[in-house]
Enzyme design. Structure first.
Site, PDB file in Angstrom:
ATOM      1  N   ARG A 103      -2.649  -9.885  15.472  1.00  0.00           N
ATOM      2  CA  ARG A 103      -1.624  -9.576  14.479  1.00  0.00           C
ATOM      3  C   ARG A 103      -1.500 -10.674  13.426  1.00  0.00           C
ATOM      4  NH1 ARG A 103       3.780 -10.660  14.567  1.00  0.00           N
ATOM      5  NH2 ARG A 103       3.737 -11.120  16.783  1.00  0.00           N
ATOM      6  N   TYR A 140       1.227   9.087  -7.005  1.00  0.00           N
ATOM      7  CA  TYR A 140       1.269   9.527  -5.610  1.00  0.00           C
ATOM      8  C   TYR A 140       2.716   9.737  -5.180  1.00  0.00           C
ATOM      9  CZ  TYR A 140       0.210   9.511  -0.594  1.00  0.00           C
ATOM     10  OH  TYR A 140       0.093   9.834   0.738  1.00  0.00           O
ATOM     11  N   ASP A 158      -3.018   0.893  -8.154  1.00  0.00           N
ATOM     12  CA  ASP A 158      -3.591   1.730  -7.106  1.00  0.00           C
ATOM     13  C   ASP A 158      -4.937   2.226  -7.621  1.00  0.00           C
ATOM     14  OD1 ASP A 158      -4.346   3.756  -5.341  1.00  0.00           O
ATOM     15  OD2 ASP A 158      -2.283   4.391  -4.983  1.00  0.00           O
ATOM     16  N   LYS A 202      -9.361   7.326   2.006  1.00  0.00           N
ATOM     17  CA  LYS A 202      -9.973   8.245   1.053  1.00  0.00           C
ATOM     18  C   LYS A 202     -11.446   7.904   0.809  1.00  0.00           C
ATOM     19  CE  LYS A 202      -5.792  10.015   0.600  1.00  0.00           C
ATOM     20  NZ  LYS A 202      -4.882   9.006   1.159  1.00  0.00           N
TER      21      LYS A 202
END
Length: 347
Positions: A43, A95, A163, A188
């Site tokens: 982490r 988006y 983005d 994507k």
């Protein structure tokens, strides 16, 4: 490596190079590592698999990458860096989940959010002088508008985030245009096979990358090792996939523009995403129900072609009701065209 083309970087970056090393970075399914080495706890420092993926994406975008559990997690990490009351600008057409998260933060009193038309560059320049963060998409989702990233970035007093999911670094590199952070839904085009959830940020400098990594650690939005490995494998073929998909998208956009049932085609001139409009929602729904090869489904960027009427989604009410977003895959262009024609013209 800096003088290699993006196509070469997609193949070569993030690979082991030492004697006896494997050609491909292996999946390292470990959460904890022995004391004294580069890694301690996943982490915090990640894993060798995450790091290899981050090196490859960072090389392509020209910055310092950090992998996240999803594309939306990258937005949460960026917002985590802002003080309460910060002013954020976002495109009206972008988006829907991005705008939804920002709207939620505004309702809670955390942020002040301003929505601007993507192509109204003068309004963006004016707002950029006041904003703590401008969040850009180019091309926008789902209307495929192209924004003037460099002009807006030059006027921004705060940070600029782009983005770059639709374009990818193979089409544009926003960090060279003045952006501070690039984000991707690696679900994507980077992954390319509709089989993973992953996000990635790329920061222009190491200090900002460290802040994003710290945000990832705080909220625990860490990627899965298998997902990082799949995304890295997908990245290797992205140049050839995108080249073929873009060629098909351009061909279909031209043909759709000449079809009498289509009222408008939106195609930015490159990439594998296009959108086209029919007279109303009913006509668009009929196409989605009639296609046989193209799948009516959400998401994008995979090897298979997907189509969706976006206005049915919450937060997309301003999208023209007959607009169909089309993610062009790797099928034969003529088969895709015949499928579209049959759906458009009916029985």
């Amino acid at each position: 490596m800096n003088d290699w083309s993006p196509r070469t970087l997609a193949i070569a970056a993030g690979r082991p190079h030492g004697p006896g090393e494997p050609l491909n970075t292996p999946i390292v399914p470990a959460s904890s590592f022995g004391a004294g080495g580069e890694f301690t706890y996943a982490r915090s420092e990640g894993t060798p698999t995450w790091v290899a993926f981050e090196e490859a994406v960072g090389a392509l975008e020209g910055g310092h990458a950090t992998a996240f559990a999803s594309g939306v997690a990258t937005l949460s990490a960026v917002l985590d860096l802002l003080p309460v009351g910060a002013r954020v600008a976002v495109p009206t057409f972008s988006y829907a989940v991005t705008r939804g998260v920002l709207a939620h933060a505004q309702r809670l009193g955390r942020l002040t959010v301003t929505e601007l038309e993507p192509t109204d560059t003068a309004a963006w320049v004016e707002e950029a002088a006041r904003a703590d963060l401008v969040w850009l998409e180019s091309p926008t989702n789902p209307t495929l508008d192209v924004m003037e990233i460099a002009t807006i970035a030059a006027a921004t007093r705060g940070r600029v985030v782009v983005d770059n999911t639709f374009a990818t670094p193979l089409v544009q590199r926003p960090l060279t245009m003045g952006a501070d952070i690039v984000v991707h839904s690696a679900t994507k085009l980077i992954g390319g096979h509709s089989d993973l959830l992953l996000g990635v940020t790329v920061a222009a400098d190491e200090d900002l990358a460290r802040e994003l990594r710290d945000a990832r650690t705080r909220v625990g939005s860490t990627p899965g090792t298998l997902e990082a490995w799949l995304a890295l494998r997908g990245l290797r073929t992205m140049p050839v996939r995108l080249r073929e998909q873009s060629a098909t998208a351009a061909l279909l956009a031209e043909r759709l523009a000449g079809h009498p049932a289509v009222t408008r085609v939106r195609y930015p001139g490159s990439g594998m995403m296009l959108a086209f409009e029919l007279p109303d929602a009913e006509a668009a729904d009929r196409v989605c129900a009639s296609v046989r090869l193209i799948r009516a489904a959400t998401s994008l960027g995979g090897v298979e072609s997907l189509i969706e009427r976006r206005a049915w989604l919450a937060g997309e009410e301003r999208v023209p009701p007959g607009l169909l977003r089309f993610s062009v895959g790797l099928e034969d262009p003529e088969d895709l065209w015949q499928d579209l024609v049959a759906a458009l013209e009916g029985p």
